[in-house]
Design an enzyme around this catalytic site. Structure first.
Site, PDB file in Angstrom:
ATOM      1  N   HIS A  96       8.142  -1.503  -4.712  1.00  0.00           N
ATOM      2  CA  HIS A  96       9.467  -1.232  -3.371  1.00  0.00           C
ATOM      3  C   HIS A  96      10.291  -1.892  -3.518  1.00  0.00           C
ATOM      4  CE1 HIS A  96       6.943  -4.739  -2.134  1.00  0.00           C
ATOM      5  NE2 HIS A  96       7.102  -5.234  -1.604  1.00  0.00           N
ATOM      6  N   HIS A  98      11.520  -4.663  -1.969  1.00  0.00           N
ATOM      7  CA  HIS A  98      12.021  -5.948  -1.335  1.00  0.00           C
ATOM      8  C   HIS A  98      12.723  -6.736  -2.545  1.00  0.00           C
ATOM      9  CE1 HIS A  98       8.953  -6.234   2.023  1.00  0.00           C
ATOM     10  NE2 HIS A  98      10.341  -5.582   2.259  1.00  0.00           N
ATOM     11  N   ASP A 100      12.021  -9.608  -4.383  1.00  0.00           N
ATOM     12  CA  ASP A 100      11.249 -10.203  -5.518  1.00  0.00           C
ATOM     13  C   ASP A 100      10.179  -8.962  -5.933  1.00  0.00           C
ATOM     14  OD1 ASP A 100       9.611  -9.266  -2.722  1.00  0.00           O
ATOM     15  OD2 ASP A 100       7.840 -10.778  -2.537  1.00  0.00           O
ATOM     16  N   HIS A 101      10.880  -7.634  -5.898  1.00  0.00           N
ATOM     17  CA  HIS A 101      10.017  -7.014  -7.042  1.00  0.00           C
ATOM     18  C   HIS A 101      11.686  -5.840  -7.688  1.00  0.00           C
ATOM     19  CE1 HIS A 101       6.010  -7.851  -5.644  1.00  0.00           C
ATOM     20  NE2 HIS A 101       6.575  -7.742  -4.355  1.00  0.00           N
ATOM     21  N   HIS A 172       5.021  -1.000   4.805  1.00  0.00           N
ATOM     22  CA  HIS A 172       5.020  -3.041   4.140  1.00  0.00           C
ATOM     23  C   HIS A 172       6.872  -2.223   3.837  1.00  0.00           C
ATOM     24  CE1 HIS A 172       5.170  -6.382   2.169  1.00  0.00           C
ATOM     25  NE2 HIS A 172       6.244  -5.830   1.076  1.00  0.00           N
ATOM     26  N   TYR A 204       6.229  -8.299  11.928  1.00  0.00           N
ATOM     27  CA  TYR A 204       5.818  -6.852  11.935  1.00  0.00           C
ATOM     28  C   TYR A 204       5.744  -6.290  13.795  1.00  0.00           C
ATOM     29  CZ  TYR A 204       7.244  -5.688   7.099  1.00  0.00           C
ATOM     30  OH  TYR A 204       7.545  -5.318   5.678  1.00  0.00           O
ATOM     31  N   HIS A 238       1.651  -7.884  -7.178  1.00  0.00           N
ATOM     32  CA  HIS A 238       1.452  -9.443  -6.948  1.00  0.00           C
ATOM     33  C   HIS A 238       0.441  -9.651  -7.356  1.00  0.00           C
ATOM     34  CE1 HIS A 238       5.086 -10.770  -4.313  1.00  0.00           C
ATOM     35  NE2 HIS A 238       4.460  -9.622  -3.400  1.00  0.00           N
TER      36      HIS A 238
HETATM   37 ZN   LIG Z   1       7.163  -6.745  -0.471  1.00  0.00          ZN
END
Ligand SMILES: [Zn+2]
Length: 286
Positions: A96, A98, A100-101, A172, A204, A238
């Site tokens: 995805h 975000h 951090d990815h 997410h 959320y 993760h």
């Molecule tokens: Zn995420």
């Protein structure tokens, strides 16, 4: 589950003060680690918690996820440590968009020359460099990447003898993508799954004015897939989702074969999701 579900991003968004932390402090799980195999020809090449996977085929390499901006150099190092040239990477996929990815993908694309293929919704987020996220807004920007193509639900991505199947498991993020593909472990063919993320970030909204229209229904649909899909080699975006570092330390050839762990993870996650939904419904009287 709380710690697992609210890991990296969750920790960063728990309090307003966290928004103003220096960027480095938010880069949890970004310590360098040596690559390790999770199946034949499939390696973890990411950091201590944020994932990146390298998949070997007879026509080149597939890379999934790019970590934080500063994870890209670690990933490139790990690819070289395995004896490959980063230019052998032909396709970059993601879980995805975000930060951090996806923040490392701009550099990884530039240094490998690979094609970047992303779901339509997360492709838009990546093209905006993470800006305009339905919940994070503009708080975690990164170098934008315009994907070379988009991935739809059920699409197969092929390279050489490898075939990966994309499953859009939204919630997410709007275009969160879970990948499944057959692998070989200790001489046996197994079904691998790379989980996008099932976490519901604190804040959320699942009822009333939803964080995005249809988010709760999307999570329900995603859980219908996750709870029933074949998942013998359980992997995710993760390390903490599936205990990657503990499994790697065990040194067992089949350490990542864990269908029971996968099933239990999603049952627990679904119960937590339903509990959060019920709590929000009670709070709003809906
Ligand atoms: Zn995420």
């Amino acid at each position: 589950m709380i710690r697992q579900a609210f890991g990296i991003l969750g920790a960063a968004v728990l309090g307003a003060a966290a928004f103003f932390m220096p960027a480095a402090a938010q880069e949890r799980g970004n310590e360098p680690v040596r690559p390790f195999a999770v199946a034949d020809g499939v390696w973890w090449v990411g950091a201590s918690d944020v994932a990146a996977y390298l998949i070997q085929s007879n026509k080149g390499l597939i890379l999934i996820d790019g970590g934080y901006a500063t994870t890209a150099a670690q990933i490139l190092n790990n690819i070289r440590r395995l004896g490959f040239d980063p230019r052998q990477v032909k396709i970059i996929l993601n879980s995805h968009a975000h930060f951090d990815h996806a923040a490392g993908i701009a550099q990884l694309k530039a240094e490998t020359g690979a094609k970047v293929l992303v779901s339509a919704e997360d492709g838009k987020l990546m093209a905006r460099g993470g800006r305009g996220d339905f919940f994070l807004g503009d708080r975690y920007p990164y170098t934008p990447v315009k994907p070379d193509g988009s991935i739809r639900d059920g699409q197969k991505v092929k390279l050489g003898e490898r075939t990966l199947t994309a499953h859009l498991t939204a919630g997410h993020t709007r275009g969160c993508t879970t990948w499944t593909f057959p692998v070989t472990v200790a001489g046996q063919v197994r079904q691998a799954m790379i989980l996008c993320s099932n976490s519901v970030l604190p804040g959320y909204r699942l009822v009333g004015q939803e964080s995005y229209p249809g988010i709760a229904a999307d999570y329900e649909k995603s859980y219908r897939f996750w709870r029933t899909a074949p998942c013998e080699v359980f992997l995710g975006s993760h390390a903490q989702f599936f205990g990657a570092m503990e499994k790697a330390k065990s040194g067992e050839a089949d350490a990542f074969v864990d269908p029971e762990g996968c099933r239990a993870y999603f049952e627990k996650g679904y119960a937590a999701f339903r509990a959060e939904l019920a709590k929000q419904q009670a709070a709003t009287g809906r």
